[in-house]
Scaffold this motif. Structure first.
Motif, PDB file in Angstrom:
ATOM      1  N   UNK A 190      12.768   9.740 -14.906  1.00 46.00           N
ATOM      2  CA  UNK A 190      11.488   9.056 -15.140  1.00 46.00           C
ATOM      3  C   UNK A 190      11.165   8.103 -13.992  1.00 46.00           C
ATOM      4  N   UNK A 191       9.900   8.056 -13.604  1.00 47.98           N
ATOM      5  CA  UNK A 191       9.458   7.105 -12.578  1.00 47.98           C
ATOM      6  C   UNK A 191       9.455   5.712 -13.193  1.00 47.98           C
ATOM      7  N   UNK A 192      10.181   4.797 -12.557  1.00 46.00           N
ATOM      8  CA  UNK A 192      10.256   3.419 -13.048  1.00 46.00           C
ATOM      9  C   UNK A 192       9.636   2.426 -12.070  1.00 46.00           C
ATOM     10  N   UNK A 193       9.180   2.919 -10.923  1.00 45.19           N
ATOM     11  CA  UNK A 193       8.549   2.040  -9.951  1.00 45.19           C
ATOM     12  C   UNK A 193       8.498   2.691  -8.590  1.00 45.19           C
ATOM     13  N   UNK A 194       8.271   1.870  -7.578  1.00 46.19           N
ATOM     14  CA  UNK A 194       8.215   2.341  -6.197  1.00 46.19           C
ATOM     15  C   UNK A 194       8.602   1.218  -5.254  1.00 46.19           C
ATOM     16  N   UNK A 195       9.046   1.617  -4.080  1.00 46.27           N
ATOM     17  CA  UNK A 195       9.427   0.672  -3.030  1.00 46.27           C
ATOM     18  C   UNK A 195       8.585   0.989  -1.799  1.00 46.27           C
ATOM     19  N   UNK A 196       8.108  -0.050  -1.153  1.00 44.43           N
ATOM     20  CA  UNK A 196       7.415   0.101   0.116  1.00 44.43           C
ATOM     21  C   UNK A 196       8.146  -0.684   1.181  1.00 44.43           C
TER      22      UNK A 196
ATOM     23  N   UNK B 237       0.825  -1.208   0.000  1.00 43.32           N
ATOM     24  CA  UNK B 237       0.000   0.000   0.000  1.00 43.32           C
ATOM     25  C   UNK B 237       0.859   1.258   0.000  1.00 43.32           C
ATOM     26  N   UNK B 238       1.968   1.228   0.734  1.00 43.91           N
ATOM     27  CA  UNK B 238       2.874   2.380   0.718  1.00 43.91           C
ATOM     28  C   UNK B 238       3.439   2.595  -0.683  1.00 43.91           C
ATOM     29  N   UNK B 239       3.934   1.532  -1.297  1.00 45.30           N
ATOM     30  CA  UNK B 239       4.528   1.638  -2.633  1.00 45.30           C
ATOM     31  C   UNK B 239       3.475   1.945  -3.686  1.00 45.30           C
ATOM     32  N   UNK B 240       2.313   1.320  -3.571  1.00 41.33           N
ATOM     33  CA  UNK B 240       1.251   1.507  -4.556  1.00 41.33           C
ATOM     34  C   UNK B 240       0.796   2.968  -4.589  1.00 41.33           C
ATOM     35  N   UNK B 241       0.613   3.561  -3.417  1.00 43.97           N
ATOM     36  CA  UNK B 241       0.240   4.969  -3.365  1.00 43.97           C
ATOM     37  C   UNK B 241       1.275   5.847  -4.029  1.00 43.97           C
ATOM     38  N   UNK B 242       2.541   5.553  -3.788  1.00 49.67           N
ATOM     39  CA  UNK B 242       3.614   6.358  -4.385  1.00 49.67           C
ATOM     40  C   UNK B 242       3.575   6.296  -5.908  1.00 49.67           C
TER      41      UNK B 242
ATOM     42  N   UNK C 156      -3.718   2.398  -0.774  1.00 50.95           N
ATOM     43  CA  UNK C 156      -2.740   3.461  -0.575  1.00 50.95           C
ATOM     44  C   UNK C 156      -2.610   3.719   0.914  1.00 50.95           C
ATOM     45  N   UNK C 157      -1.414   4.046   1.347  1.00 55.42           N
ATOM     46  CA  UNK C 157      -1.145   4.328   2.749  1.00 55.42           C
ATOM     47  C   UNK C 157      -0.233   5.552   2.772  1.00 55.42           C
ATOM     48  N   UNK C 158      -0.785   6.736   3.024  1.00 58.15           N
ATOM     49  CA  UNK C 158      -0.043   7.980   2.885  1.00 58.15           C
ATOM     50  C   UNK C 158       0.879   8.302   4.065  1.00 58.15           C
ATOM     51  N   UNK C 159       1.942   7.545   4.187  1.00 62.91           N
ATOM     52  CA  UNK C 159       2.948   7.766   5.225  1.00 62.91           C
ATOM     53  C   UNK C 159       4.331   7.486   4.641  1.00 62.91           C
ATOM     54  N   UNK C 160       5.395   7.998   5.281  1.00 64.43           N
ATOM     55  CA  UNK C 160       6.737   7.670   4.808  1.00 64.43           C
ATOM     56  C   UNK C 160       6.968   6.163   4.765  1.00 64.43           C
ATOM     57  N   UNK C 161       7.807   5.771   3.847  1.00 63.17           N
ATOM     58  CA  UNK C 161       8.091   4.348   3.631  1.00 63.17           C
ATOM     59  C   UNK C 161       7.641   3.900   2.264  1.00 63.17           C
TER      60      UNK C 161
END
Length: 140
Positions: free
Chosen positions: A108-114, A56-61, A93-98
């Motif tokens: 360019x955005x290539x992904x996200x890490x949670x 959820x952290x990464x998905x939101x980002x 989505x989880x709107x917090x750091x991490x």
């Protein structure tokens, strides 16, 4: 493009950074730019529900194009907006750091890490370390 090799480096190095800093057991997920899981790993001792939190952290980002810190600021300023987005994304989505965006050398955005397991700020620190180790740029 963010591939499996880079995802493995990110996870390995994020977990190492967490252990070196004495953080609680972490869980790390890496998503591609479409929000699909490339890789996930949970440290020994991490609670089983951590996959959903990290995702959820990464998905939101990646879906919102902003890291967890920016999402948290937006939630504090416009809670109704983030609550509505939570509905749009079915609670993923989880709107917090991490939750940290991953950018390539061109920006360019290539992904996200949670990352989850310790404080949200420490989770972000571990994620950023993993991303940098893979030669990519974090945006928390």
């Amino acid at each position: 493009m963010l591939g499996i090799d880079a995802a493995r480096v990110i996870i390995t190095e994020a977990l190492k950074a967490g252990a070196a800093a004495g953080m609680k057991p972490l869980s790390v997920v890496v998503l591609d730019q479409g929000g699909h899981v490339l890789a996930f790993e949970r440290s020994d001792g991490a609670s089983p529900g951590r996959f959903e939190i990290a995702r959820a952290k990464a998905h939101g980002a990646v879906m919102l194009g902003m890291g967890g810190r920016a999402q948290m600021a937006r939630a504090e300023a416009q809670g109704y907006f983030m609550a509505a987005l939570s509905g749009v994304f079915e609670g993923r989505i989880l709107p917090v750091p991490g939750g940290v965006l991953v950018r390539d050398a061109s920006g360019a955005v290539v992904g996200a890490v949670g990352v989850t397991g310790d404080t949200s700020d420490n989770d972000a620190i571990a994620a950023e370390a993993g991303i940098r180790a893979a030669g990519l740029q974090p945006e928390a």
